[in-house]
Every structure is written in structure tokens, then in C-alpha cells.
Design an enzyme around this catalytic site. Structure first.
Site, PDB file in Angstrom:
ATOM      1  N   ARG A 100      -7.728  -1.835  -8.895  1.00  0.00           N
ATOM      2  CA  ARG A 100      -6.364  -1.324  -8.936  1.00  0.00           C
ATOM      3  C   ARG A 100      -5.770  -1.207  -7.536  1.00  0.00           C
ATOM      4  NH1 ARG A 100      -5.019   4.585 -11.333  1.00  0.00           N
ATOM      5  NH2 ARG A 100      -6.182   5.205  -9.461  1.00  0.00           N
ATOM      6  N   TYR A 106       4.062   3.030  -9.246  1.00  0.00           N
ATOM      7  CA  TYR A 106       3.142   2.414 -10.197  1.00  0.00           C
ATOM      8  C   TYR A 106       2.827   3.414 -11.293  1.00  0.00           C
ATOM      9  CZ  TYR A 106      -1.457   4.634  -9.682  1.00  0.00           C
ATOM     10  OH  TYR A 106      -2.510   5.505  -9.737  1.00  0.00           O
ATOM     11  N   PHE A 114      -8.348   4.362  -4.237  1.00  0.00           N
ATOM     12  CA  PHE A 114      -7.204   3.950  -3.413  1.00  0.00           C
ATOM     13  C   PHE A 114      -6.145   5.052  -3.345  1.00  0.00           C
ATOM     14  CE2 PHE A 114      -2.945   2.134  -3.181  1.00  0.00           C
ATOM     15  CZ  PHE A 114      -3.027   1.302  -2.086  1.00  0.00           C
ATOM     16  N   ASP A 115      -5.798   5.637  -4.490  1.00  0.00           N
ATOM     17  CA  ASP A 115      -4.767   6.676  -4.535  1.00  0.00           C
ATOM     18  C   ASP A 115      -5.149   7.869  -3.663  1.00  0.00           C
ATOM     19  OD1 ASP A 115      -4.963   5.070  -6.945  1.00  0.00           O
ATOM     20  OD2 ASP A 115      -3.330   6.278  -7.746  1.00  0.00           O
ATOM     21  N   THR A 116      -6.383   8.347  -3.851  1.00  0.00           N
ATOM     22  CA  THR A 116      -6.830   9.525  -3.119  1.00  0.00           C
ATOM     23  C   THR A 116      -6.834   9.273  -1.617  1.00  0.00           C
ATOM     24  OG1 THR A 116      -8.233  10.179  -4.983  1.00  0.00           O
ATOM     25  CG2 THR A 116      -8.727  11.147  -2.840  1.00  0.00           C
TER      26      THR A 116
END
Length: 458
Positions: A95, A113, A205-207
Site C-alpha cells: 500500500r 486515500y 507507511f501511514d504511521t
């Protein structure tokens, strides 16, 4: 851990400038892997919602993560039927990899997103991106853990989510409430500088993006969301949790060693009266005083513990010298990183050498105080020795701060800061590092998605 980034700092936040008519203001990315069943209803529902409620032009980008079923064909069919839908194919899963690729190539000033299952209520989409359009915030995230959020999910996922966020708060000092909610947005000018620092290509990735943004002082806006758990989710919980913990360790180590150039993400002060510079007061003095006092208090406790330990085996002068030497090295390292914001290993040896000179001055003051005490009484009590040392250390602390600020860690930002070129978004090309935004703040004009449709004969 990547350390490359575009040079310079980010400009002050401003309302996004108006772009050419029909240019998407918002690009919503939907990462998918083998979602042939859910993709079409998801995209159609999202498209209908945006066309009905979003006042600006938009784009929906389907990011296909190397699907092996008919997902690419479904995405292509949707793109052919709706002009606002595009598809992007990646030959590798992940992702984070998909978001990096699409966001880096997008020309929309606001990038978002969401997960294909649309677990988050779409009514939160406009509140999510509005602070980014107005210039109030740099990133925005949906939060399922806010008091006003309404969430429907099982106890297992609830426990995992809350435990993960507690780990982030305890290990990385994260202040945002929900790192894993698949509902986020970022300004493109911020993404172009921040994404090269984010190493993970999967679920972490988000964190990682949020932690680095927060540590750099960027503003993160949280939106309470209504969220319904997808019982058919294909996320492998154990493997994802393991990868996330590895990511927490990697990012924590990078932040501790100062190997990330987060100063390149700083913004200038805004219009908040609390941010305005006070006349005749050196920049950053208040923050540095607080940091120095905290470090000094902890160093003093550390010093007293060391002195008490060494005093059991040797005389007072030797114990004082050893305790002061060890605590001085730790004090210089802590002040270098926490008080004066010096990152990386450059100049560390020189700073420690200068710190030892400051240590020598402190040693002279404390040793002189002990000598005067021993001259006054032949057998002083241990509590009396500690009281004299505390008083001497307080005097040495004031001098130490002045020497640290003026000599060891002088503020050279005004001389070393690069001169940033004025931002101009008209020459931006998809995939390039964004130059900047125009200085003029122009209100965005509402544009319906079909205003420039060639099929419209009005």
C-alpha cells in the site's frame, strides 16, 4: 532509512492558489489488490458522493497493487465510463508503494486515500480535506478513537488498534490518536518533501509518515469518523503487527540518532500571536531555557547519584571529579540534541570537547566550594556536602547555559539558511519535486466535474 530530500524548507501555509479550470483540486487514491468484487460499487459510490457534495474538480485514482484477478479490467472499465476516474498499475504489492507512486505523480494540490471497503463514512471526506485547502493544516487523518466517533467492530480489532496506538505513544511519543485508519490526506507540497524520507512500502507507511511529520512540527488535523468494520478484510493481522513493530523500532532508532533531516520540513511562523517574535529576545530563548532546565535537573540527579556511589570508595574531591565528568558528557549530548536541536554526528566531537571546557569551569566552582567547606570544618556531614554542591552547581548552571548558547551551540541559522525561491506551481510537472506555491492567495472557484466535458454542448 532514507535521508535524501529536496533542499530548503516549506513555505508558510496559505490558501491553495487557483489552478487552471478543470484541474483537480483533490486526488483520492484507492489502493487495491484482488478486489474485483468490491471495486466497482466502491468507486461508483465515491464518485457519486464527490459529484454531489464536493465543490471543486476531483479525480479518483485506482492504484492496482499487482492484482492477479480481474481487478485491472474492472478498473479500466470504470476509467472508460467516468472521466474523473483513472487507473495506475504497479507490478509490486504494498500500500505504501502505491501511495508513494501515485501521490508523487499527481498534479492535484490535495492528495487523499481511502480503503476500498469504504468502512469510513464519506461525509467525513470534505471535513478531512478542507483544512488542507484553506492552509490551516499540512496533513489530515480520520480518527476512530475520538470521543465523538461512532465505530462498529469486534473486540479483537478494537484491542489491537488501541494497543498499537499506545505503543506509538510510549515509544515514539506520538500525539495523534489513530495511525491505522485508512482515511488520510496530505497537501502535495508537503508530500513532495516528506515522502522521500518515508522508507516503508507496506502498512506501516501511514504511521511512519505521521510520526516524521509530527516530529518535524507539521500540523496534523484529526477528523472524528463513523466507521464500520469490514468482516471480509484480507489484512493478515499477525504479519502486519510484526512488520509494524519492526517499523517502530527502525523509526525510533533513526530519530534517536538524528539521522533524518527533519529540519527541511519546518515551516516559518504564522499569524498566531503566540508565534510572533518578541523584540529584543534571542530567537528560541524560551524553548531553550525550558529544555536546558529539564536536562539540567535530570543531570543534577544523575550527578548526585554518581557522587554518592563514588564517595563510598574514594575521597570527596575524586568522587566529585568523576561524577561531574560522566554527567557532563551526558549533559552535553542531551543539550546538543534536545535543547539546541543539533542532529546528526557532525561536530559531535568538537561539541564534547567544548563541553569538557565548560565542565572544567564547573569543576573549579564545585571543587572550590568543597575545599572551602573542608577548610571550615574537618569532618563535614554528607548532607552538608550535598547542599554545598547543589548551590555550587546552580551557579555553574547559569554560566554553563550562557557558554552553551554563545560558544558551543551558537545559532547560525540566519547565516546558513538557504534563500528559497518564490513558489510557482505553473511549472510543476507530475513526478517532479514541487517547486512551491504562488505567493498570491486566491480563493478556489467551485468547478463542477463536468464543466469541461467535451460532451457538454452548452
Amino acid at each position: 532509512m532514507r535521508t535524501d530530500s529536496s533542499p530548503g524548507t516549506l513555505p508558510a501555509r496559505e490558501h491553495l492558489p487557483a489552478g487552471p479550470a478543470g484541474t483537480p483540486v483533490l486526488d483520492v487514491v484507492i489502493p487495491v489488490y484482488n478486489e474485483e468484487k468490491d471495486l466497482q460499487p466502491c468507486v461508483r459510490r465515491l464518485h457519486e458522493h464527490l459529484a454531489r457534495t464536493f465543490p471543486y474538480a476531483f479525480r479518483i485514482t485506482i492504484a492496482d497493487n499487482a492484482s492477479t484477478d480481474t481487478t485491472p479490467q474492472v478498473a479500466a472499465r470504470l476509467a472508460a465510463q467516468m472521466p474523473e476516474v483513472t487507473t495506475f498499475r504497479l507490478e509490486q504489492k504494498g500500500r505504501g508503494r502505491a501511495l508513494r507512486a501515485v501521490w508523487s505523480a499527481s498534479d492535484a494540490p490535495v492528495l487523499a486515500y481511502m480503503d476500498v471497503d469504504l468502512s469510513t463514512d464519506l461525509n467525513a471526506l470534505l471535513p478531512l480535506v478542507a483544512p488542507l485547502i484553506s492552509g490551516h493544516s499540512d496533513l489530515a487523518i480520520g480518527s476512530r478513537l475520538s470521543r465523538s466517533s461512532r465505530v462498529v467492530r469486534g473486540p479483537k480489532r478494537e484491542f489491537i488498534s488501541r494497543a498499537y496506538n499506545l505503543i506509538l505513544r510510549g515509544s515514539l511519543q506520538a500525539r495523534f490518536s489513530d495511525a491505522q485508519c485508512g482515511f488520510k490526506a496530505i497537501r502535495r507540497d508537503v508530500a513532495q518533501v516528506l515522502l522521500p524520507l518515508v522508507e516503508d512500502t507496506g502498512w506501516f507507511f501511514d504511521t511512519e509518515m505521521l510520526v516524521l511529520a509530527e516530529r518535524a512540527g507539521l500540523r496534523i488535523h484529526e477528523v472524528p469518523v463513523d466507521w464500520v468494520d469490514d468482516p471480509d478484510s484480507t489484512v493478515h493481522i499477525v504479519r502486519t503487527a510484526t512488520d509494524d513493530l519492526k517499523g517502530v523500532w527502525r523509526v525510533g532508532r533513526a530519530l534517536a540518532t538524528g539521522s533524518l533531516p527533519l529540519d527541511r520540513l519546518t515551516r516559518p511562523f504564522g499569524d498566531d500571536p503566540c508565534d510572533r517574535e518578541i523584540q529584543d529576545v534571542p530567537r528560541g530563548l524560551a524553548r531553550q531555557l525550558v529544555g536546558f532546565c529539564v536536562v539540567g535537573g535530570l543531570s543534577t540527579l544523575f550527578y548526585l547519584l554518581l557522587y554518592s556511589g563514588f564517595r563510598a570508595f574514594t575521597g570527596s574531591q575524586v568522587a566529585n571529579a568523576l561524577a561531574l565528568l560522566v554527567s557532563a558528557i551526558a549533559n552535553t549530548a542531551a543539550n546538543r540534541r534536545l535543547t539546541f536541536g543539533v542532529r546528526g554526528r557532525g561536530g559531535a566531537v568538537r561539541h564534547q570537547a567544548q563541553g569538557l571546557v565548560v565542565f572544567g569551569i564547573g569543576l573549579a566552582l564545585t571543587s572550590g566550594s568543597l575545599a572551602a567547606l573542608n577548610a571550615a570544618t574537618s569532618d563535614p556531614a554528607h548532607s552538608t556536602e550535598l547542599a554545598v554542591l547543589i548551590a555550587a552547581n546552580l551557579a555553574a548552571t547559569v554560566l554553563r547555559f550562557l557558554l552553551f548558547r554563545a560558544w558551543v551551540f551558537p545559532d547560525r541559522r540566519e547565516d546558513d539558511a538557504p534563500v528559497a525561491a518564490p513558489y510557482d506551481s505553473t511549472h510543476f510537472r507530475a513526478g517532479d519535486v514541487a517547486d512551491s506555491w504562488r505567493d498570491a492567495t486566491v480563493q478556489l472557484l467551485p468547478v463542477r466535474p463536468y464543466d469541461n466535458d467535451a460532451r457538454d454542448l452548452r
